[in-house]
Scaffold this active site. Structure first.
Site, PDB file in Angstrom:
ATOM      1  CD  GLU A   3      -8.402   0.927   2.348  1.00 32.92           C
ATOM      2  OE1 GLU A   3      -7.243   0.983   2.789  1.00 32.92           O
ATOM      3  OE2 GLU A   3      -9.283   0.215   2.851  1.00 32.92           O
ATOM      4  CE1 TYR A  50      -8.934  -1.642  10.343  1.00 31.47           C
ATOM      5  CE2 TYR A  50      -9.140   0.723  10.077  1.00 31.47           C
ATOM      6  CZ  TYR A  50      -8.419  -0.436   9.917  1.00 31.47           C
ATOM      7  OH  TYR A  50      -7.189  -0.390   9.326  1.00 31.47           O
ATOM      8  CD  GLU A 102      -7.272  -7.015   8.313  1.00 30.67           C
ATOM      9  OE1 GLU A 102      -7.782  -7.043   7.192  1.00 30.67           O
ATOM     10  OE2 GLU A 102      -7.293  -6.011   9.042  1.00 30.67           O
ATOM     11  CD  GLU A 136      -4.657  -2.849   9.768  1.00 31.10           C
ATOM     12  OE1 GLU A 136      -5.690  -2.460   9.196  1.00 31.10           O
ATOM     13  OE2 GLU A 136      -3.885  -3.686   9.275  1.00 31.10           O
ATOM     14  CD  GLN A 150      -2.869  -1.164   2.342  1.00 32.46           C
ATOM     15  OE1 GLN A 150      -2.580  -1.844   3.320  1.00 32.46           O
ATOM     16  NE2 GLN A 150      -3.974  -0.450   2.291  1.00 32.46           N
ATOM     17  CD1 TRP A 155      -5.484   2.100   7.529  1.00 38.95           C
ATOM     18  CD2 TRP A 155      -3.790   0.685   7.935  1.00 38.95           C
ATOM     19  NE1 TRP A 155      -4.989   1.689   6.311  1.00 38.95           N
ATOM     20  CE2 TRP A 155      -3.956   0.820   6.540  1.00 38.95           C
ATOM     21  CE3 TRP A 155      -2.770  -0.144   8.433  1.00 38.95           C
ATOM     22  CZ2 TRP A 155      -3.146   0.141   5.628  1.00 38.95           C
ATOM     23  CZ3 TRP A 155      -1.974  -0.808   7.525  1.00 38.95           C
ATOM     24  CH2 TRP A 155      -2.162  -0.672   6.145  1.00 38.95           C
TER      25      TRP A 155
END
Ligand code: PNW
Length: 553
Positions: free
Chosen positions: A536, A397, A265, A479, A117, A529
């Site tokens: 993204e 998140y 993940e 994150e 990224q 993050w």
């Protein structure tokens, strides 16, 4: 002949014919020998790039840049923000409870990124392509605006400046990932010393600036060659290749790194399977709907083998994997919605957390779903998998409401034609109609519609993890962050950098962690993050998570 090799060859042929290239060397290979010959005798590095990715862009700045001092004028704390209102099941903001709380000694915090990224320089110094180079270059529409990571944030050359900025922020950790296909351009075989030297300098630069390096070994950028050769994670062949890569990384950087994350993940990268047809050699022997679960099986085996290997090498940093998912709230008080929530925990976090933190095996609901197609773990495998995460690292998140399908969870499980099968739960961001239908929290950028600001649920989330998986080394939020809505369409820089929702998200999230710590949950650290706006994934550069603005053009 393995049937999966056919589209791989057809694709190669099509590209070769179109380009009229004379560098193609696979035209004389049969499908059979592609599966057995090892690189680079079958396909060269140039072939991999030319056939499956094509020309890439390069940045003007293409040598390692020295850091320049960070102007203090750029380090202005944000204006005061009011705490959020509280509602059903939520906890009052810390400010009204105890304004003197502080994070415990040893609590670490910092910023995070991932190689693909931010690095750019995709063909520099021998890097081999990853599946994402092919996906973004070749699959029209795979990322919303067909953007690529060719240059991204150019961190491959600008890491010294980025690390100097992290130090200037006053945080003590930088969490980044290593690109497997830089180190092994083909995923296995020849090691690329230039890549090892590069990451050595990134780690050393962190240390020089008093910033602790956290390293993730795999953040989704699978070497393309491994996808083409045997279909990537759904194939058992991935396990040895990954462990071999992990061995090189652990041996090379050893105890310079206090915190390691082996996989990022697995839920997310396993659900990327099946990859789009016709761009890769894929394992067609595995039905597409089963591929995520074969991937999960091999991710657990690869992770746990790498974990034990690292311990046997004497690595003394903590070693974990990063799990992910939002907090799950039943939409109504019905027992069916409660069942749906339980099943959602099992199918998402529990898929990897139960084996690693409870008993080496999948949750019962998954075991019965897997029974018809996935082999059971042997006792030896269960023993190998259990206990292989030193902390519970969670990318946490947001939160969502969950509900049971009409007719209930059990009826759905028995009925393959139910639209909710095999998950047999649904989710929504809206409160029930009886509660007015209000959305769960402010939504992020339209390109990240899964993300809502639901910081009121952070204490409950942390308690849930502690109670269910009882991680001995505590919980790390590896994150958390927010993509400010419509940031990418703003043109006035002061407007761009004024992030109202992101700022209150961070402030209230940290308060949520403090509440949980005060209530006895062992939270050991957290990572925002992201350090700067970046690629993204399928959302391209339009959805911006950076706490630093970065204009990518
Ligand atoms: C993370 N969810 O993925 C990834 O590790 C990052 O690479 C990515 O840039 C970042 O989140 C922001 O998207 C997630 O649905 C994707 O809960 C989805 C979820 C969580 C994390």
């Amino acid at each position: 002949m393995k049937i999966w090799a056919l589209p791989f060859l057809i694709q190669a042929c099509l590209i070769a014919c179109h380009s009229g290239s004379d560098t193609v060397r696979i035209g004389t290979n049969t499908a059979a020998n592609l599966t057995t010959l090892s690189p680079p005798t079958v396909i060269t590095w140039d072939d991999l790039w030319d056939l499956y990715v094509g020309p890439v862009a390069t940045a003007t700045l293409n040598t390692t840049m020295a850091a320049t001092p960070i102007p203090t004028a750029e380090l202005i704390p944000p204006p005061h923000l009011n705490p959020a209102a509280s509602s059903r099941g939520q906890q009052v903001p810390m400010a009204t409870k105890n304004s003197s709380w502080s994070f415990p000694k040893g609590f670490w915090w910092g910023v995070a990124s991932a190689a693909y990224q931010v690095e750019g320089a995709v063909k520099a110094e021998g890097r081999g392509p990853s599946i994402w180079d092919a996906l973004l270059h070749r699959v029209t529409g795979y990322s919303v605006a067909n953007e690529t990571a060719d240059i991204a944030d150019n961190q491959y050359y600008m890491y010294k400046q980025d690390i100097a900025r992290i130090a200037a922020l006053g945080v003590n950790t930088y969490s980044f990932s290593i690109s497997w296909s830089r180190v092994f351009p083909f995923g296995n075989g020849q090691v690329n010393q230039l890549a090892l030297d590069h990451y050595d300098d990134v780690i050393n630069t962190c240390i020089e600036y008093g910033v602790e390096p956290s390293v993730t070994l795999y953040h989704w950028d699978l070497p393309l060659y491994l996808q083409n050769s045997y279909g990537g994670w759904p194939s058992s062949q991935i396990v040895d290749d990954f462990v071999n890569y992990a061995k090189v990384i652990f041996s090379y950087y050893g105890n310079k790194v206090p915190r390691w994350y082996i996989l990022n993940e697995p839920i997310a990268f396993c659900y990327d399977y099946p990859l789009p047809d016709n761009y890769f050699g894929a394992n067609k022997e595995i039905p597409t709907w089963q591929q995520p679960y074969w991937c999960g099986r091999h991710a657990l085996l690869a992770h746990s083998k790498a974990y034990h290997l690292a311990k046997s090498l004497g690595i003394n940093g903590t070693i974990s994997f990063k799990n992910n998912g939002g907090y799950k709230i039943p939409l109504t008080n019905s027992t069916e919605d409660a069942k749906a929530v339980e099943r959602a925990w099992d199918f998402f976090e529990g898929w990897f957390a139960n084996p690693v933190f409870i008993n080496g095996n999948f949750p019962e609901a998954l075991k019965s779903f897997f029974a018809s197609f996935l082999p059971d773990f042997t006792d030896e495998e269960k023993q190998m998998i259990n206990g292989t995460s030193d902390v519970f690292a969670h990318d946490a998140y947001t939160a969502e409401f969950y509900f049971a399908p009409k007719g209930g969870v059990d009826a759905c499980v028995q009925n393959i034609s139910n639209p909710y099968w095999p998950l047999c739960f649904g989710s929504t961001y809206n409160n029930p109609a009886s509660a007015g239908g209000w959305v769960i929290g402010a939504v992020a950028d339209p390109l990240s519609p899964w993300l809502h600001k639901t910081t009121e649920w952070v204490p409950a989330f942390l308690h849930f993890i502690a109670d269910k998986w009882k991680p001995k080394g505590g919980i790390a939020i590896t994150e958390f962050g927010f993509a400010e809505p419509f940031e990418s369409v703003k043109t006035n820089k002061p407007d761009i950098v004024f992030d109202s929702i992101r700022s209150s998200y961070y402030k209230e999230y940290l308060e949520g962690i403090l509440i949980a710590i005060d209530e006895g949950v062992n939270v050991v650290g957290c990572l925002a993050w992201s350090i700067l706006d970046n690629l993204e994934w399928r959302a391209g550069y339009g959805s911006r998570f950076g706490i630093h603005f970065y204009l990518i053009k």
